[in-house]
Design an enzyme around this catalytic site. Structure first.
Site, PDB file in Angstrom:
ATOM      1  N   GLU A   1     -10.230   2.339   3.767  1.00 20.20           N
ATOM      2  CA  GLU A   1      -9.790   3.522   3.030  1.00 20.20           C
ATOM      3  C   GLU A   1     -10.925   4.076   2.148  1.00 20.20           C
ATOM      4  OE1 GLU A   1      -6.284   2.821   0.725  1.00 20.20           O
ATOM      5  OE2 GLU A   1      -6.365   4.774  -0.239  1.00 20.20           O
TER       6      GLU A   1
ATOM      7  N   LYS B   1      -4.974  -6.592   3.181  1.00 21.38           N
ATOM      8  CA  LYS B   1      -4.971  -5.487   2.202  1.00 21.38           C
ATOM      9  C   LYS B   1      -6.404  -5.153   1.778  1.00 21.38           C
ATOM     10  CE  LYS B   1      -3.677  -2.394  -0.710  1.00 21.38           C
ATOM     11  NZ  LYS B   1      -3.268  -2.503  -2.088  1.00 21.38           N
TER      12      LYS B   1
ATOM     13  N   SER C   1       0.829  -1.204   0.000  1.00 20.40           N
ATOM     14  CA  SER C   1       0.000   0.000   0.000  1.00 20.40           C
ATOM     15  C   SER C   1       0.865   1.257   0.000  1.00 20.40           C
ATOM     16  CB  SER C   1      -0.903   0.009   1.237  1.00 20.40           C
ATOM     17  OG  SER C   1      -1.618   1.215   1.274  1.00 20.40           O
TER      18      SER C   1
ATOM     19  N   HIS D   1      -8.007  -3.262   4.557  1.00 24.77           N
ATOM     20  CA  HIS D   1      -7.376  -1.936   4.521  1.00 24.77           C
ATOM     21  C   HIS D   1      -8.036  -1.077   3.430  1.00 24.77           C
ATOM     22  CE1 HIS D   1      -3.639   0.612   3.680  1.00 24.77           C
ATOM     23  NE2 HIS D   1      -4.170   0.557   2.481  1.00 24.77           N
ATOM     24  N   ASN D   2      -8.228  -1.652   2.236  1.00 27.37           N
ATOM     25  CA  ASN D   2      -8.872  -0.900   1.150  1.00 27.37           C
ATOM     26  C   ASN D   2     -10.313  -0.556   1.501  1.00 27.37           C
ATOM     27  OD1 ASN D   2      -6.674  -0.770  -0.502  1.00 27.37           O
ATOM     28  ND2 ASN D   2      -7.278  -2.461  -1.822  1.00 27.37           N
TER      29      ASN D   2
END
Ligand code: 2AM
Length: 269
Positions: A192, A185, A131, A188-189
């Protein structure tokens, strides 16, 4: 037989791959660069990688021969069939204990499947979230490696040297087995994009509801960034709203905040 000079190979010379290689080179690692379209290897060696310790290969055989053992090979190509294609081509070229790392945006279920496939061949597999975009890849990404834990001691020093640091703590640690790296990930996305959606809605309310202009909105985001909302996304939103086009006018695109993120990075179009 070629000399085993390289600490790690990286397959895939798009921007993320090139920047990760340059980042590794900055930290003293010798990287062997490879790409399906091999002209890109020559182009990279003659430009960005000129006068560095980076070496290139024009075939997977040549790449594998240049690697120290256990071999470490990072793949950064389009998610999906391209990853499986490279794995299938690498398997017959590798020895037991060699390590394949997928640093692309693979779905975590694919990573789980590949872990199983490679375990059956005696090879180690790591799926790592990466990232931070192009800038992060070049100067310090957040890295989320997971998969076969036996691989971790062999890649830890490379990963923790190139990653971002937060209060001198590396933004990279082993996150778990199987597809854990790509799963983290994905989460996390999700966080975000949820955060970006909230920023877009705040922007929309300020703009259309309150009739605020970009400078006024920028001031609000700047203030928010000094309190409990202090974060990268709030900070760049304040900067984006402050951004003036090169011809001196404000970006007047009636766009969502995300395209304003791009406007700052690429120049407003
Ligand atoms: P290319 O330069 O040969 O197209 C981002 O697109 C990266 O993924 C590039 O390095 C690209 O290689 C590679 N890539 C995309 N699809 C691929 C495929 N089917 N096989 C191999 N590499 C692929």
């Amino acid at each position: 037989m070629a000399e085993q000079v390289a600490d790690i190979a990286l397959i895939g010379l798009a921007v993320m791959g090139q920047n990760l290689i340059l980042n590794m080179n900055d930290h003293g690692w010798v990287v062997c660069a490879y790409n399906r379209t091999t002209e890109k290897v020559d182009k990279f060696l003659a430009s960005e990688a000129k006068d560095t310790k980076i070496v290139g290969a024009h075939s997977l055989q040549e790449m594998v021969a240049k690697l120290k053992k256990p071999r470490r090979i990072m793949i950064l190509v389009k998610a999906g069939a391209a990853v499986d294609g490279f794995i299938d081509k690498l398997i017959p070229l590798l020895d037991k204990g060699d390590i394949i790392i997928d640093g692309g945006n693979s779905e975590y279920q694919d990573t789980q499947r590949r872990c199983q496939q490679l375990a059956e061949k005696g090879l180690l597999y790591v799926g790592s979230g990466v990232s931070g975009g192009e800038e992060g890849a070049r100067f310090g990404p957040s890295l989320m490696p997971g998969g076969h834990k036996e691989a971790w001691p062999h890649i830890k020093d490379i990963f923790q040297s190139i990653c971002a640091k937060s209060d001198s703590e590396p933004c990279c640690d082993w996150v778990g087995e199987d597809g854990a790296g790509h799963y983290v990930k994905m989460v996390h996305n999700g966080i975000e994009y949820g955060d970006m959606q909230l920023i877009c809605e705040a922007y929309h309310l300020m703009k259309t509801g309150l009739g605020m202009d970009c400078d006024e909105m920028s001031e609000v985001f700047t203030k928010w960034n000094q309190g409990e909302l202090d974060s990268f996304l709030i900070e760049i939103t304040a900067n984006i709203l402050k951004f003036k086009d090169t011809d001196g006018t404000l970006c007047q695109q009636d766009c969502v905040i995300c395209s304003r993120f791009y406007a700052v990075e690429r120049g407003c179009s």
